[in-house]
Enzyme design. Structure first.
Site, PDB file in Angstrom:
ATOM      1  N   HIS A 109       0.854  -1.188   0.000  1.00 55.00           N
ATOM      2  CA  HIS A 109       0.000   0.000   0.000  1.00 55.00           C
ATOM      3  C   HIS A 109       0.890   1.238   0.000  1.00 55.00           C
ATOM      4  O   HIS A 109       1.872   1.292   0.754  1.00 55.00           O
ATOM      5  CB  HIS A 109      -0.905  -0.007   1.239  1.00 55.00           C
ATOM      6  CG  HIS A 109      -1.874   1.132   1.257  1.00 55.00           C
ATOM      7  ND1 HIS A 109      -2.961   1.185   0.415  1.00 55.00           N
ATOM      8  CD2 HIS A 109      -1.899   2.280   1.984  1.00 55.00           C
ATOM      9  CE1 HIS A 109      -3.631   2.310   0.640  1.00 55.00           C
ATOM     10  NE2 HIS A 109      -3.007   2.985   1.585  1.00 55.00           N
ATOM     11  N   ASP A 145      -6.622  -2.822   4.038  1.00 53.76           N
ATOM     12  CA  ASP A 145      -5.312  -2.251   4.389  1.00 53.76           C
ATOM     13  C   ASP A 145      -5.081  -2.301   5.900  1.00 53.76           C
ATOM     14  O   ASP A 145      -4.677  -1.309   6.514  1.00 53.76           O
ATOM     15  CB  ASP A 145      -5.220  -0.793   3.885  1.00 53.76           C
ATOM     16  CG  ASP A 145      -5.344  -0.699   2.381  1.00 53.76           C
ATOM     17  OD1 ASP A 145      -4.927  -1.648   1.683  1.00 53.76           O
ATOM     18  OD2 ASP A 145      -5.861   0.320   1.890  1.00 53.76           O
TER      19      ASP A 145
END
Length: 204
Positions: A109, A145
């Site tokens: 990410h 995430d």
């Protein structure tokens, strides 16, 4: 030799970095067994074919999330995949998928999580005015995430930066970080304590 399965939806630049590091030996004792995309027009597919890597397109449009996930997992299992690497895969995995590969699914990410999860993280960071941005490689769990962090790389935000230049410099670090994280996980000398990924020394 460990088998990697790489999933992406777009250009696949992180996939290409992983593939190059497999070929060079920077990622040790591993091969990419299968590349899967949910989009037939994903740019990374052509690159995978050029590299002689088996590709598979499993369209997700119009399918329930778990129905599509079962198709993907079947393909991964058929190719005896040890570690699943998400490289710009624009779908949230179902809890069922995650349970099939516990702590064997990685994602990267473009922010220093838990800051700026979700889409356009680099733009979020720039707009917020942070002085340090970066990227995070983490295990995938049932939330977006969110899984335990394996490693992070920081990128200083320059006065001359805009959203595009910052994103480009973060991407450079992503290409390094992902392969480093894959090596750490494949070596097997780690444990997860709560949310903390703890790498163990060779002498431990």
């Amino acid at each position: 030799m460990k088998n990697l399965g790489v999933l992406f939806s777009g250009r696949g630049s992180n996939f290409e970095a992983i593939a190059k590091n497999v070929v060079s030996g920077r990622i040790h004792d591993a091969r990419i067994a299968i590349v899967i995309s949910n989009r037939a027009d994903a740019g990374g597919l052509d690159r995978a074919r050029e590299l002689g890597i088996e590709t598979l397109v499993l369209p997700s449009k119009g399918k329930a999330r778990e129905e599509h996930d079962r198709e993907v997992v079947t393909a991964l299992q058929q190719h005896k995949v040890d570690l699943v690497c998400l490289a710009g895969y624009m779908r949230l995995l179902s809890p069922w998928f995650v349970k099939q590969f516990p702590q064997r699914i990685l994602n990267i990410h473009p922010s220093l999580l838990p800051a700026f999860p979700g889409l356009e993280a680099q733009e979020q960071a720039f707009a917020y005015g942070v002085k340090i941005a970066g990227c995070t490689v983490h295990f995938v769990d049932e939330e977006l995430d969110h899984g335990p962090i394996i490693l992070q790389r920081a990128v200083r935000v320059l006065e001359s930066d805009d959203e595009k230049t910052l994103a480009a410099r973060i991407l450079e670090q992503e290409h390094i970080a992902y392969s480093d994280a894959i090596n750490l996980v494949l070596q097997g000398r780690h444990r997860t304590v709560g949310r903390r990924f703890v790498a163990e020394s060779r002498s431990a």
